[in-house]
Design a protein around this motif. Structure first.
Motif, mmCIF file in Angstrom:
data_model
loop_
_atom_site.group_PDB
_atom_site.id
_atom_site.type_symbol
_atom_site.label_atom_id
_atom_site.label_comp_id
_atom_site.label_asym_id
_atom_site.label_seq_id
_atom_site.Cartn_x
_atom_site.Cartn_y
_atom_site.Cartn_z
ATOM 1 N N PHE A 156 0.811 -1.264 -0.078
ATOM 2 C CA PHE A 156 -0.023 -0.094 -0.012
ATOM 3 C C PHE A 156 1.042 1.204 0.024
ATOM 4 C CE2 PHE A 156 -3.725 -2.224 0.013
ATOM 5 C CZ PHE A 156 -3.618 -3.283 1.395
ATOM 6 N N ASN A 157 0.560 2.186 -0.921
ATOM 7 C CA ASN A 157 1.398 3.276 -1.056
ATOM 8 C C ASN A 157 1.049 4.274 0.281
ATOM 9 O OD1 ASN A 157 0.204 2.664 -3.938
ATOM 10 N ND2 ASN A 157 2.199 3.428 -3.989
ATOM 11 N N HIS A 158 -0.123 4.186 0.873
ATOM 12 C CA HIS A 158 -0.312 4.843 1.914
ATOM 13 C C HIS A 158 -1.377 4.024 2.935
ATOM 14 C CE1 HIS A 158 0.542 9.316 0.306
ATOM 15 N NE2 HIS A 158 0.428 8.289 -0.707
ATOM 16 N N MET A 159 -1.203 4.209 4.151
ATOM 17 C CA MET A 159 -2.213 3.674 5.177
ATOM 18 C C MET A 159 -2.476 5.140 6.055
ATOM 19 S SD MET A 159 -1.246 -0.164 5.781
ATOM 20 C CE MET A 159 -3.064 -0.122 6.766
ATOM 21 N N ALA A 160 -3.798 5.328 6.449
ATOM 22 C CA ALA A 160 -4.247 6.403 7.113
ATOM 23 C C ALA A 160 -5.158 6.082 8.139
ATOM 24 C CB ALA A 160 -5.012 7.396 6.200
ATOM 25 N N TRP A 161 -5.308 7.081 9.153
ATOM 26 C CA TRP A 161 -6.301 6.946 9.892
ATOM 27 C C TRP A 161 -7.349 8.014 9.785
ATOM 28 C CZ3 TRP A 161 -7.629 3.042 13.382
ATOM 29 C CH2 TRP A 161 -6.397 2.192 13.886
ATOM 30 N N TYR A 162 -8.739 7.947 9.935
ATOM 31 C CA TYR A 162 -9.673 8.809 9.973
ATOM 32 C C TYR A 162 -10.591 8.735 11.041
ATOM 33 C CZ TYR A 162 -8.517 9.812 4.905
ATOM 34 O OH TYR A 162 -8.046 10.149 3.687
ATOM 35 N N ARG A 163 -11.539 9.798 11.279
ATOM 36 C CA ARG A 163 -12.292 9.691 12.172
ATOM 37 C C ARG A 163 -13.569 10.314 11.920
ATOM 38 N NH1 ARG A 163 -9.366 13.633 17.129
ATOM 39 N NH2 ARG A 163 -9.657 15.487 16.034
ATOM 40 N N GLN A 164 -14.720 10.076 12.614
ATOM 41 C CA GLN A 164 -15.873 10.656 12.415
ATOM 42 C C GLN A 164 -16.580 10.820 13.599
ATOM 43 O OE1 GLN A 164 -18.195 8.721 9.461
ATOM 44 N NE2 GLN A 164 -19.496 10.547 9.050
ATOM 45 N N ALA A 165 -16.772 12.195 14.082
ATOM 46 C CA ALA A 165 -17.593 12.261 15.165
ATOM 47 C C ALA A 165 -19.152 12.399 14.765
ATOM 48 C CB ALA A 165 -17.327 13.873 15.850
ATOM 49 N N LEU A 166 -19.951 12.041 15.859
ATOM 50 C CA LEU A 166 -21.289 12.234 15.753
ATOM 51 C C LEU A 166 -21.865 13.465 14.809
ATOM 52 C CD1 LEU A 166 -23.705 10.255 16.028
ATOM 53 C CD2 LEU A 166 -24.178 11.301 18.036
#
Length: 115
Positions: free
Chosen positions: A30-40
């Motif tokens: 994988f070229n990139h790996m990432a963390w995302y988040r989503q608040a309510l």
């Protein structure tokens, strides 16, 4: 490709958590790996990314408090979260991006920071 995020939970403000995202295949592809988040009630936002050469980028609100890392041998990326704030509350998702095959999302893990 399956991505399994874990490590979320309930923590008091100022505390720490370490999230893990385990992949079903080797992550060096994988070229990139990432963390995302989503608040309510909010849009999903980028937390941090790491390239297959180890370069990192952080969202402005977490810079200096969070650290993203990867272990190719364990097929896992991590997110060390320190000095947590109530605004860090949300569902955290990991994402893997391959320029050849596209993007993959894992199921999220809930992080709740109490004030």
């Amino acid at each position: 490709v399956q991505l399994q995020a874990s490590g979320g939970g309930l923590v008091e403000a100022g505390g720490s958590l370490r999230l893990s995202c385990a992949a079903s295949i080797g992550i060096s592809r994988f070229n990139h790996m990432a963390w995302y988040r989503q608040a309510l009630g909010k849009q999903r936002e980028l937390v941090a990314t790491i390239t297959n050469t180890g370069s990192t980028v952080y969202g402005g609100s977490v810079r200096g408090r969070f650290t993203i890392s990867r272990d190719n041998a364990d097929k896992t990326i991590y997110l060390q979260m320190n000095s947590l704030k109530p605004d860090d509350t949300g569902v955290y998702y990991c994402k893997a991006i391959s320029l050849q095959s596209g993007a993959y999302w894992g199921r999220g893990t809930q992080v709740t920071v109490s004030s």
